[in-house]
Design a protein around this motif. Structure first.
Motif, PDB file in Angstrom:
ATOM      1  N   GLN A 284       0.826  -1.204   0.000  1.00  0.00           N
ATOM      2  CA  GLN A 284       0.000   0.000   0.000  1.00  0.00           C
ATOM      3  C   GLN A 284       0.868   1.265   0.000  1.00  0.00           C
ATOM      4  OE1 GLN A 284      -3.693  -0.052   2.470  1.00  0.00           O
ATOM      5  NE2 GLN A 284      -2.736  -1.919   3.286  1.00  0.00           N
ATOM      6  N   ILE A 285       1.930   1.233   0.762  1.00  0.00           N
ATOM      7  CA  ILE A 285       2.823   2.389   0.810  1.00  0.00           C
ATOM      8  C   ILE A 285       3.530   2.568  -0.531  1.00  0.00           C
ATOM      9  CG2 ILE A 285       4.924   3.314   1.866  1.00  0.00           C
ATOM     10  CD1 ILE A 285       3.977   2.154   4.515  1.00  0.00           C
ATOM     11  N   ARG A 286       3.932   1.461  -1.153  1.00  0.00           N
ATOM     12  CA  ARG A 286       4.586   1.559  -2.468  1.00  0.00           C
ATOM     13  C   ARG A 286       3.621   2.149  -3.501  1.00  0.00           C
ATOM     14  NH1 ARG A 286       6.461  -3.914  -1.613  1.00  0.00           N
ATOM     15  NH2 ARG A 286       5.201  -4.524  -3.398  1.00  0.00           N
ATOM     16  N   ILE A 287       2.354   1.739  -3.446  1.00  0.00           N
ATOM     17  CA  ILE A 287       1.351   2.288  -4.368  1.00  0.00           C
ATOM     18  C   ILE A 287       1.158   3.781  -4.107  1.00  0.00           C
ATOM     19  CG2 ILE A 287      -1.101   2.259  -4.987  1.00  0.00           C
ATOM     20  CD1 ILE A 287      -1.013  -0.806  -4.486  1.00  0.00           C
ATOM     21  N   ALA A 288       1.017   4.163  -2.832  1.00  0.00           N
ATOM     22  CA  ALA A 288       0.845   5.580  -2.489  1.00  0.00           C
ATOM     23  C   ALA A 288       2.062   6.389  -2.923  1.00  0.00           C
ATOM     24  CB  ALA A 288       0.617   5.735  -0.981  1.00  0.00           C
TER      25      ALA A 288
ATOM     26  N   ALA B  70       1.924  12.076  -9.443  1.00  0.00           N
ATOM     27  CA  ALA B  70       1.045  13.248  -9.362  1.00  0.00           C
ATOM     28  C   ALA B  70       1.840  14.534  -9.155  1.00  0.00           C
ATOM     29  CB  ALA B  70       0.033  13.066  -8.238  1.00  0.00           C
ATOM     30  N   GLY B  71       3.048  14.428  -8.650  1.00  0.00           N
ATOM     31  CA  GLY B  71       3.891  15.599  -8.448  1.00  0.00           C
ATOM     32  C   GLY B  71       4.847  15.855  -9.602  1.00  0.00           C
TER      33      GLY B  71
ATOM     34  N   LEU C  98     -13.362  15.265  -7.277  1.00  0.00           N
ATOM     35  CA  LEU C  98     -12.995  13.931  -6.786  1.00  0.00           C
ATOM     36  C   LEU C  98     -11.488  13.709  -6.863  1.00  0.00           C
ATOM     37  CD1 LEU C  98     -15.885  11.742  -8.247  1.00  0.00           C
ATOM     38  CD2 LEU C  98     -15.442  12.281  -5.838  1.00  0.00           C
ATOM     39  N   GLU C  99     -10.895  14.136  -7.969  1.00  0.00           N
ATOM     40  CA  GLU C  99      -9.452  13.984  -8.112  1.00  0.00           C
ATOM     41  C   GLU C  99      -8.717  14.781  -7.029  1.00  0.00           C
ATOM     42  OE1 GLU C  99      -6.309  13.905 -11.711  1.00  0.00           O
ATOM     43  OE2 GLU C  99      -7.607  15.667 -11.630  1.00  0.00           O
ATOM     44  N   ALA C 100      -9.190  15.975  -6.734  1.00  0.00           N
ATOM     45  CA  ALA C 100      -8.567  16.799  -5.694  1.00  0.00           C
ATOM     46  C   ALA C 100      -8.674  16.132  -4.328  1.00  0.00           C
ATOM     47  CB  ALA C 100      -9.212  18.179  -5.667  1.00  0.00           C
ATOM     48  N   ILE C 101      -9.807  15.503  -4.060  1.00  0.00           N
ATOM     49  CA  ILE C 101      -9.973  14.793  -2.784  1.00  0.00           C
ATOM     50  C   ILE C 101      -8.948  13.676  -2.664  1.00  0.00           C
ATOM     51  CG2 ILE C 101     -11.501  13.240  -1.506  1.00  0.00           C
ATOM     52  CD1 ILE C 101     -13.855  14.973  -2.604  1.00  0.00           C
TER      53      ILE C 101
ATOM     54  N   THR D  14      -5.560  13.469  -0.214  1.00  0.00           N
ATOM     55  CA  THR D  14      -5.358  12.336   0.692  1.00  0.00           C
ATOM     56  C   THR D  14      -3.953  11.781   0.552  1.00  0.00           C
ATOM     57  OG1 THR D  14      -7.704  11.787   0.571  1.00  0.00           O
ATOM     58  CG2 THR D  14      -6.218  10.065   1.350  1.00  0.00           C
ATOM     59  N   PHE D  15      -3.470  11.650  -0.677  1.00  0.00           N
ATOM     60  CA  PHE D  15      -2.098  11.163  -0.876  1.00  0.00           C
ATOM     61  C   PHE D  15      -1.073  12.145  -0.323  1.00  0.00           C
ATOM     62  CE2 PHE D  15      -4.171   8.567  -4.222  1.00  0.00           C
ATOM     63  CZ  PHE D  15      -3.833   7.326  -3.699  1.00  0.00           C
ATOM     64  N   VAL D  16      -1.356  13.431  -0.435  1.00  0.00           N
ATOM     65  CA  VAL D  16      -0.452  14.432   0.140  1.00  0.00           C
ATOM     66  C   VAL D  16      -0.410  14.273   1.662  1.00  0.00           C
ATOM     67  CG1 VAL D  16      -0.161  16.911   0.568  1.00  0.00           C
ATOM     68  CG2 VAL D  16      -0.641  16.080  -1.738  1.00  0.00           C
ATOM     69  N   MET D  17      -1.579  14.076   2.274  1.00  0.00           N
ATOM     70  CA  MET D  17      -1.612  13.896   3.732  1.00  0.00           C
ATOM     71  C   MET D  17      -0.899  12.609   4.153  1.00  0.00           C
ATOM     72  SD  MET D  17      -5.264  15.390   5.013  1.00  0.00           S
ATOM     73  CE  MET D  17      -6.289  14.607   3.784  1.00  0.00           C
ATOM     74  N   ILE D  18      -1.048  11.544   3.378  1.00  0.00           N
ATOM     75  CA  ILE D  18      -0.321  10.308   3.666  1.00  0.00           C
ATOM     76  C   ILE D  18       1.180  10.583   3.649  1.00  0.00           C
ATOM     77  CG2 ILE D  18       0.277   8.028   2.749  1.00  0.00           C
ATOM     78  CD1 ILE D  18      -2.649   7.831   1.761  1.00  0.00           C
ATOM     79  N   GLY D  19       1.628  11.314   2.638  1.00  0.00           N
ATOM     80  CA  GLY D  19       3.043  11.664   2.549  1.00  0.00           C
ATOM     81  C   GLY D  19       3.493  12.526   3.720  1.00  0.00           C
ATOM     82  N   GLN D  20       2.660  13.467   4.128  1.00  0.00           N
ATOM     83  CA  GLN D  20       3.008  14.319   5.267  1.00  0.00           C
ATOM     84  C   GLN D  20       3.085  13.508   6.560  1.00  0.00           C
ATOM     85  OE1 GLN D  20      -0.028  17.331   4.999  1.00  0.00           O
ATOM     86  NE2 GLN D  20       1.288  18.688   3.790  1.00  0.00           N
TER      87      GLN D  20
END
Length: 134
Positions: free
Chosen positions: A27-31, A38-39, A72-75, A79-85
């Motif tokens: 899951q972490i590798r996918i995120a 995305a960046g 939806l894409e922004a949501i 979420t991925f940004v928060m996971i990274g943070q």
């Protein structure tokens, strides 16, 4: 524990631990992959092309659907940004804990060396005082 960089270990132990944890969890590798893509500029270019084609050729009134898709894409991206943070915060805490432990160990070592030097200096002064009396 020696933290001197060598040929086999050129990163901080907290960095190595985080890399191992990230490599072990699918899951972490996918995120990480999504966040990395995305960046990137290709992500931006693809969106420019897709949205331009969509708004120009596919729908005569794309705004309601486009708004939904972009929201939806922004949501999901936020979420991925928060996971990274969260991962970055955990990494910073692990690094701070490691650094604190290393500094405490160094402080204890330096304190012991200072005590030994003090003891040796007292012994030396004592011997010199005894020799000067003789």
């Amino acid at each position: 524990m020696d933290t001197t960089p060598t040929n086999t270990q050129s990163h901080h132990p907290a960095v190595l631990a985080q890399a191992a944890q990230r490599a072990a969890d699918l899951q972490i590798r996918i995120a990480d992959a999504i966040t990395s893509y995305a960046g990137s500029m290709p992500f931006v270019y693809i969106h420019i092309v897709v949205f331009a084609v969509w708004m120009t050729f596919l729908e005569s009134k794309p705004w309601p659907t486009l708004t939904l898709v972009v929201s939806l894409e922004a949501i999901f991206l936020s979420t991925f940004v928060m996971i990274g943070q969260n991962r970055q915060a955990a990494f910073q805490q692990a690094k701070a804990d490691h650094d604190f432990n290393q500094q405490e160990l160094e402080l204890k070592t330096n304190t012991e060396i200072t005590r030994q030097i003090h003891s040796l200096t007292k012994d030396l002064h004592k011997r010199l005082a005894e020799e000067s009396r003789s």
